[in-house]
Design a protein around this motif. Structure first.
Motif, PDB file in Angstrom:
ATOM      1  N   ALA A 100      40.043 -29.167  60.279  1.00 22.87           N
ATOM      2  CA  ALA A 100      40.760 -27.905  60.065  1.00 22.87           C
ATOM      3  C   ALA A 100      40.199 -26.803  60.951  1.00 22.87           C
ATOM      4  O   ALA A 100      40.954 -26.018  61.546  1.00 22.87           O
ATOM      5  CB  ALA A 100      40.672 -27.504  58.585  1.00 22.87           C
ATOM      6  N   LEU A 101      38.877 -26.727  61.065  1.00 24.22           N
ATOM      7  CA  LEU A 101      38.266 -25.701  61.912  1.00 24.22           C
ATOM      8  C   LEU A 101      38.617 -25.919  63.380  1.00 24.22           C
ATOM      9  O   LEU A 101      38.869 -24.954  64.114  1.00 24.22           O
ATOM     10  CB  LEU A 101      36.755 -25.700  61.721  1.00 24.22           C
ATOM     11  N   SER A 102      38.644 -27.170  63.822  1.00 27.88           N
ATOM     12  CA  SER A 102      39.010 -27.438  65.218  1.00 27.88           C
ATOM     13  C   SER A 102      40.449 -27.026  65.496  1.00 27.88           C
ATOM     14  O   SER A 102      40.755 -26.475  66.560  1.00 27.88           O
ATOM     15  CB  SER A 102      38.805 -28.920  65.549  1.00 27.88           C
ATOM     16  N   GLN A 103      41.338 -27.266  64.538  1.00 24.19           N
ATOM     17  CA  GLN A 103      42.724 -26.843  64.686  1.00 24.19           C
ATOM     18  C   GLN A 103      42.836 -25.318  64.733  1.00 24.19           C
ATOM     19  O   GLN A 103      43.588 -24.757  65.530  1.00 24.19           O
ATOM     20  CB  GLN A 103      43.555 -27.394  63.524  1.00 24.19           C
ATOM     21  N   ALA A 104      42.076 -24.649  63.861  1.00 21.48           N
ATOM     22  CA  ALA A 104      42.108 -23.184  63.841  1.00 21.48           C
ATOM     23  C   ALA A 104      41.592 -22.595  65.139  1.00 21.48           C
ATOM     24  O   ALA A 104      42.172 -21.647  65.681  1.00 21.48           O
ATOM     25  CB  ALA A 104      41.285 -22.672  62.660  1.00 21.48           C
ATOM     26  N   GLY A 123      26.124 -27.192  51.348  1.00 24.81           N
ATOM     27  CA  GLY A 123      26.437 -28.584  51.662  1.00 24.81           C
ATOM     28  C   GLY A 123      25.271 -29.348  52.254  1.00 24.81           C
ATOM     29  O   GLY A 123      25.034 -30.506  51.943  1.00 24.81           O
ATOM     30  N   ASP A 124      24.529 -28.679  53.158  1.00 21.46           N
ATOM     31  CA  ASP A 124      23.320 -29.257  53.774  1.00 21.46           C
ATOM     32  C   ASP A 124      23.586 -30.538  54.558  1.00 21.46           C
ATOM     33  O   ASP A 124      22.679 -31.345  54.752  1.00 21.46           O
ATOM     34  CB  ASP A 124      22.248 -29.536  52.715  1.00 21.46           C
ATOM     35  N   THR A 125      24.809 -30.757  55.039  1.00 24.64           N
ATOM     36  CA  THR A 125      25.072 -31.991  55.778  1.00 24.64           C
ATOM     37  C   THR A 125      24.671 -31.878  57.245  1.00 24.64           C
ATOM     38  O   THR A 125      24.337 -32.884  57.868  1.00 24.64           O
ATOM     39  CB  THR A 125      26.564 -32.355  55.722  1.00 24.64           C
ATOM     40  N   ALA A 126      24.737 -30.670  57.826  1.00 26.15           N
ATOM     41  CA  ALA A 126      24.458 -30.449  59.255  1.00 26.15           C
ATOM     42  C   ALA A 126      25.394 -31.274  60.139  1.00 26.15           C
ATOM     43  O   ALA A 126      25.038 -31.630  61.260  1.00 26.15           O
ATOM     44  CB  ALA A 126      22.994 -30.762  59.570  1.00 26.15           C
ATOM     45  N   GLN A 127      26.594 -31.570  59.655  1.00 23.75           N
ATOM     46  CA  GLN A 127      27.519 -32.430  60.389  1.00 23.75           C
ATOM     47  C   GLN A 127      28.784 -31.717  60.854  1.00 23.75           C
ATOM     48  O   GLN A 127      29.464 -32.213  61.766  1.00 23.75           O
ATOM     49  CB  GLN A 127      27.925 -33.615  59.500  1.00 23.75           C
ATOM     50  N   VAL A 128      29.119 -30.582  60.257  1.00 16.97           N
ATOM     51  CA  VAL A 128      30.404 -29.947  60.560  1.00 16.97           C
ATOM     52  C   VAL A 128      30.476 -29.505  62.023  1.00 16.97           C
ATOM     53  O   VAL A 128      31.480 -29.729  62.699  1.00 16.97           O
ATOM     54  CB  VAL A 128      30.666 -28.765  59.608  1.00 16.97           C
ATOM     55  N   GLU A 134      33.560 -33.133  68.295  1.00 20.74           N
ATOM     56  CA  GLU A 134      34.170 -34.445  68.481  1.00 20.74           C
ATOM     57  C   GLU A 134      35.691 -34.364  68.373  1.00 20.74           C
ATOM     58  O   GLU A 134      36.413 -34.991  69.149  1.00 20.74           O
ATOM     59  CB  GLU A 134      33.610 -35.431  67.454  1.00 20.74           C
ATOM     60  N   HIS A 135      36.183 -33.583  67.405  1.00 18.07           N
ATOM     61  CA  HIS A 135      37.636 -33.418  67.269  1.00 18.07           C
ATOM     62  C   HIS A 135      38.232 -32.747  68.501  1.00 18.07           C
ATOM     63  O   HIS A 135      39.359 -33.055  68.895  1.00 18.07           O
ATOM     64  CB  HIS A 135      37.962 -32.584  66.030  1.00 18.07           C
ATOM     65  N   GLY A 137      36.900 -32.836  71.532  1.00 15.28           N
ATOM     66  CA  GLY A 137      36.605 -33.580  72.749  1.00 15.28           C
ATOM     67  C   GLY A 137      35.739 -32.821  73.735  1.00 15.28           C
ATOM     68  O   GLY A 137      35.937 -32.922  74.952  1.00 15.28           O
ATOM     69  N   ILE A 138      34.768 -32.036  73.222  1.00 18.08           N
ATOM     70  CA  ILE A 138      33.890 -31.252  74.094  1.00 18.08           C
ATOM     71  C   ILE A 138      32.437 -31.653  73.833  1.00 18.08           C
ATOM     72  O   ILE A 138      32.101 -32.143  72.761  1.00 18.08           O
ATOM     73  CB  ILE A 138      34.068 -29.737  73.869  1.00 18.08           C
ATOM     74  N   PRO A 139      31.538 -31.447  74.819  1.00 18.64           N
ATOM     75  CA  PRO A 139      30.131 -31.793  74.608  1.00 18.64           C
ATOM     76  C   PRO A 139      29.480 -30.873  73.582  1.00 18.64           C
ATOM     77  O   PRO A 139      29.917 -29.734  73.372  1.00 18.64           O
ATOM     78  CB  PRO A 139      29.507 -31.614  75.998  1.00 18.64           C
ATOM     79  N   HIS A 140      28.429 -31.369  72.952  1.00 22.37           N
ATOM     80  CA  HIS A 140      27.745 -30.556  71.947  1.00 22.37           C
ATOM     81  C   HIS A 140      26.270 -30.919  71.894  1.00 22.37           C
ATOM     82  O   HIS A 140      25.856 -32.020  72.297  1.00 22.37           O
ATOM     83  CB  HIS A 140      28.378 -30.744  70.562  1.00 22.37           C
ATOM     84  N   ALA A 141      25.475 -29.980  71.384  1.00 21.78           N
ATOM     85  CA  ALA A 141      24.042 -30.194  71.181  1.00 21.78           C
ATOM     86  C   ALA A 141      23.657 -29.567  69.853  1.00 21.78           C
ATOM     87  O   ALA A 141      24.114 -28.469  69.520  1.00 21.78           O
ATOM     88  CB  ALA A 141      23.229 -29.572  72.317  1.00 21.78           C
ATOM     89  N   ALA A 142      22.809 -30.267  69.098  1.00 21.59           N
ATOM     90  CA  ALA A 142      22.368 -29.786  67.787  1.00 21.59           C
ATOM     91  C   ALA A 142      20.880 -29.468  67.806  1.00 21.59           C
ATOM     92  O   ALA A 142      20.156 -29.854  68.728  1.00 21.59           O
ATOM     93  CB  ALA A 142      22.675 -30.831  66.716  1.00 21.59           C
ATOM     94  N   TRP A 143      20.425 -28.740  66.763  1.00 20.89           N
ATOM     95  CA  TRP A 143      19.013 -28.371  66.595  1.00 20.89           C
ATOM     96  C   TRP A 143      18.483 -27.593  67.798  1.00 20.89           C
ATOM     97  O   TRP A 143      17.360 -27.813  68.258  1.00 20.89           O
ATOM     98  CB  TRP A 143      18.150 -29.612  66.353  1.00 20.89           C
ATOM     99  N   VAL A 144      19.279 -26.659  68.301  1.00 24.45           N
ATOM    100  CA  VAL A 144      18.918 -25.934  69.529  1.00 24.45           C
ATOM    101  C   VAL A 144      18.064 -24.726  69.181  1.00 24.45           C
ATOM    102  O   VAL A 144      18.437 -23.897  68.345  1.00 24.45           O
ATOM    103  CB  VAL A 144      20.189 -25.512  70.292  1.00 24.45           C
TER     104      VAL A 144
END
Length: 259
Positions: A100-104, A123-128, A134-135, A137-144
């Motif tokens: 939903a966020l990617s669509q928005a 939530g504490d998932t750290a996945q959104v 991924e939705h 189709g762009i590169p990403h980096a986590a824990w920056v």
């Protein structure tokens, strides 16, 4: 440089009610605040704007009262804000929320950089954040923990378990930031006077390119919470009064073999 920051309104307390049928939090009547990790993402965006120009847009998905976190972001210096609010989006898991966020974000505009906090406190998932990338189709980096604009992209330092890894990503890209990247600024009274009653835009499922309700909310969530409950406390309290408390405490500690 156009930057989009994902923020979320979370309960300001750990004492929240849970819907026994759906397994989702009951937010009505609960005090809320901006997710603390999102403050670091917003501060990062504002500093990048100061260095390189451009605009900072914030967005949140939630009920209409989530407008409060957009207005808080305005007071910190954000240029524009959106609330994605639709009952058909309620009860979403990580997959449905990120979709939903990617669509928005696609509806709102083209952004060079999307910033998210590391995780949310409810939530504490750290996945959104990574799932949004991924939705889209762009590169990403986590824990920056450090972020620099280099040419037509960014150089990010990732705090991995045993090493710090530096990666380069071209625009557009998404980054989730750690809490030690910057110290968030406080809301400004001066900014409040300057912005006045700046409007907060509202998006619904009808604004999305993909309007199939089966892709959102509970219907679009392949995972659901079976049960949420507070941990049981085993703490036992005793109140002692009068003389001899010190000796009694010493004897108790000896019985527990602490001394």
């Amino acid at each position: 440089m156009n930057i989009f920051v994902c923020v979320k309104q979370v309960p300001a307390t750990s004492s929240v009610q849970v819907d026994e049928k759906t397994g989702v939090l009951r937010r009505e009547g609960t005090q809320s605040k901006m997710n603390p990790y999102d403050l670091f993402a917003l501060e990062t965006a504002l500093r990048l704007r100061t260095e390189h120009g451009g605009r900072v847009t914030v967005g949140t998905m939630g009920p209409k009262q989530a407008e409060a976190v957009i207005r808080e972001a305005y007071l910190m210096g954000a240029d524009d804000g959106y609330v994605i609010s639709d009952r058909r989006l309620g009860g979403a898991d990580v997959l449905a929320t990120s979709y939903a966020l990617s669509q928005a974000i696609r509806c709102i505009g083209d952004f060079d950089l999307i910033l998210c906090g590391r995780q949310t406190t409810d939530g504490d998932t750290a996945q959104v954040g990574p799932a949004i990338a991924e939705h889209m189709g762009i590169p990403h980096a986590a824990w920056v923990s450090a972020l620099r604009v280099v040419g037509g992209g960014v150089e990010a330092e990732q705090q991995l378990q045993d090493v710090i890894e530096t990666v380069y990503m071209p625009f557009p890209c998404l980054v989730t930031v750690e809490q030690d990247i910057y110290v968030p600024r406080l809301p400004s009274l001066k900014t409040a006077r300057e912005i006045g009653e700046r409007p907060v835009h509202v998006l619904t499922l009808d604004n999305f390119l993909d309007r199939d309700p089966e892709h959102y909310g509970l219907a679009g969530s392949p995972t659901q919470v079976e049960r949420i409950f507070p941990p049981e406390s085993e703490a036992v309290q005793e109140h002692w009064e009068g003389d001899g408390c010190a000796g009694r405490l010493f004897q108790q500690l000896r019985d527990w073999k602490f001394v």
